[in-house]
Each structure stands twice: as C-alpha cells, then as structure tokens.
Design a protein around this motif. Structure first.
Motif, short mmCIF file in Angstrom:
data_model
loop_
_atom_site.label_atom_id
_atom_site.label_comp_id
_atom_site.label_asym_id
_atom_site.label_seq_id
_atom_site.Cartn_x
_atom_site.Cartn_y
_atom_site.Cartn_z
N VAL A 136 33.60 48.33 44.80
CA VAL A 136 33.25 46.91 44.82
C VAL A 136 34.38 46.18 45.52
CG1 VAL A 136 32.80 44.86 43.40
CG2 VAL A 136 32.01 47.11 42.63
N ARG A 137 34.03 45.29 46.43
CA ARG A 137 35.06 44.49 47.08
C ARG A 137 35.79 43.67 46.02
NH1 ARG A 137 30.95 44.89 50.58
NH2 ARG A 137 31.50 45.84 52.57
N SER A 138 37.10 43.60 46.12
CA SER A 138 37.92 42.98 45.08
C SER A 138 37.61 41.50 44.87
CB SER A 138 39.40 43.18 45.38
OG SER A 138 39.73 42.60 46.62
N ASP A 139 37.01 40.83 45.85
CA ASP A 139 36.70 39.41 45.69
C ASP A 139 35.28 39.16 45.18
OD1 ASP A 139 35.33 40.16 47.98
OD2 ASP A 139 35.98 38.45 49.18
N ASN A 140 34.55 40.21 44.82
CA ASN A 140 33.18 40.07 44.35
C ASN A 140 33.15 40.01 42.82
OD1 ASN A 140 30.44 40.20 43.80
ND2 ASN A 140 30.02 41.70 45.39
N ALA A 141 33.52 38.84 42.30
CA ALA A 141 33.63 38.65 40.85
C ALA A 141 32.31 38.89 40.12
CB ALA A 141 34.16 37.24 40.55
N ALA A 142 31.20 38.49 40.71
CA ALA A 142 29.91 38.68 40.05
C ALA A 142 29.61 40.16 39.87
CB ALA A 142 28.81 38.00 40.86
N ALA A 143 29.83 40.96 40.89
CA ALA A 143 29.57 42.40 40.78
C ALA A 143 30.53 43.04 39.78
CB ALA A 143 29.68 43.07 42.14
N LEU A 144 31.80 42.66 39.84
CA LEU A 144 32.78 43.22 38.91
C LEU A 144 32.39 42.88 37.47
CD1 LEU A 144 36.04 42.51 40.90
CD2 LEU A 144 35.06 44.77 40.41
N GLY A 145 31.92 41.67 37.24
CA GLY A 145 31.48 41.27 35.90
C GLY A 145 30.26 42.06 35.45
N PHE A 146 29.30 42.26 36.35
CA PHE A 146 28.11 43.04 36.02
C PHE A 146 28.49 44.46 35.61
CE2 PHE A 146 25.05 46.22 37.55
CZ PHE A 146 23.97 45.93 36.72
N TYR A 147 29.32 45.11 36.41
CA TYR A 147 29.67 46.50 36.11
C TYR A 147 30.50 46.60 34.84
CZ TYR A 147 27.65 47.75 40.57
OH TYR A 147 26.77 47.94 41.59
N ALA A 148 31.36 45.65 34.57
CA ALA A 148 32.11 45.65 33.31
C ALA A 148 31.15 45.50 32.13
CB ALA A 148 33.15 44.54 33.31
N ALA A 149 30.15 44.65 32.28
CA ALA A 149 29.19 44.42 31.20
C ALA A 149 28.36 45.65 30.88
CB ALA A 149 28.27 43.24 31.56
#
Length: 139
Positions: free
Chosen positions: A106-119
C-alpha cells in the motif's frame, strides 16, 4: 457473488481501478489484467451487482507468498462489506493454491487503504520493498 473475471470484463475492471485511483501512468492496467487473468498462478476476482462489476481483487502467488493487488470497490458502495468479501475470497484462493502467507503493498500516503487493512486484521510487516523497472516505463 464473487467469481473469476473473464476477458470481456477487462474494460469494466480497468475503469473501476481508475475510478478508485489505483492506476499509475507507468503501469499498464490492461496488461496487468491480462497477465493476472490468464496466468497459471494468478487471477482477478470480481464482485457483481446485476451483472455490473462493483469490486475487484487481483491475486497471485510466487510459490512462497500470496500477493494481493488492485482491491477496489466502486466508491459509492464502499463500507458495505464488499471489500472484506473480496479479500476473504482472495485468501481462500491463495489457501487453495497452497500459499502459506498473504502480503500486499500500500502506498504510504493512502490512509484509507491502510485503515481498511488494519480493520480487517492485517499488520505492518518489518520489511522494506525494493525494486526497479525492467522496462523504459520509469515514472
């Protein structure tokens, strides 16, 4: 229902990837779709609503790790569990293929994707991704 893509799905899938801002000028999404959907160790799985493509995930394995790419859901349908279902289907596909682990980038600036995967229970791994282009399509 989630099922593998067919060659006829290419335009709709690439359009979804573009609407979801997953494409980059140096990657040819049509070539990515073609390679994954016809590869022996990869596929593209789709979620549909009345025949329309509403979600996709590209999945493959290298013999050691499973990899997930282009997980996308039509923007106005996000938050309804479609992404989770696609991720689960990708994991099932990888298990069936014998992959012991799944990873994605995931690109480091893609907060939405990072949040989805953490969830959904993914954690950051202590690795650094290195690479280089093998073509002239350098960004």
């Amino acid at each position: 229902m989630i099922a593998p893509a067919t060659p006829d799905d290419a335009a709709a899938v690439v359009a979804l990837w573009q609407r979801s801002e997953l494409t980059r000028p140096w990657n040819d999404p049509h070539a990515d779709f073609a390679r994954a959907s016809t590869g022996a160790t990869s596929t593209v799985l789709l979620a549909r609503d009345d025949g329309d493509v509403i979600g996709s995930v590209m999945v493959g394995h290298d013999g050691h790790r499973g990899w997930i790419y282009y997980l996308a859901v039509t923007p106005d349908l996000q938050g309804q569990g479609i992404g989770r279902a696609l991720f689960a289907a990708a994991e099932d596909w990888l298990r069936d293929a014998g992959a012991p682990k799944v990873q994605l980038m995931v690109r480091s600036d893609n907060a939405a994707a990072l949040g989805f995967y953490a969830a959904i229970g993914l954690t950051r791994q202590d690795v650094v991704v290195l690479g280089r282009f093998l073509t002239n399509a350098v960004p």
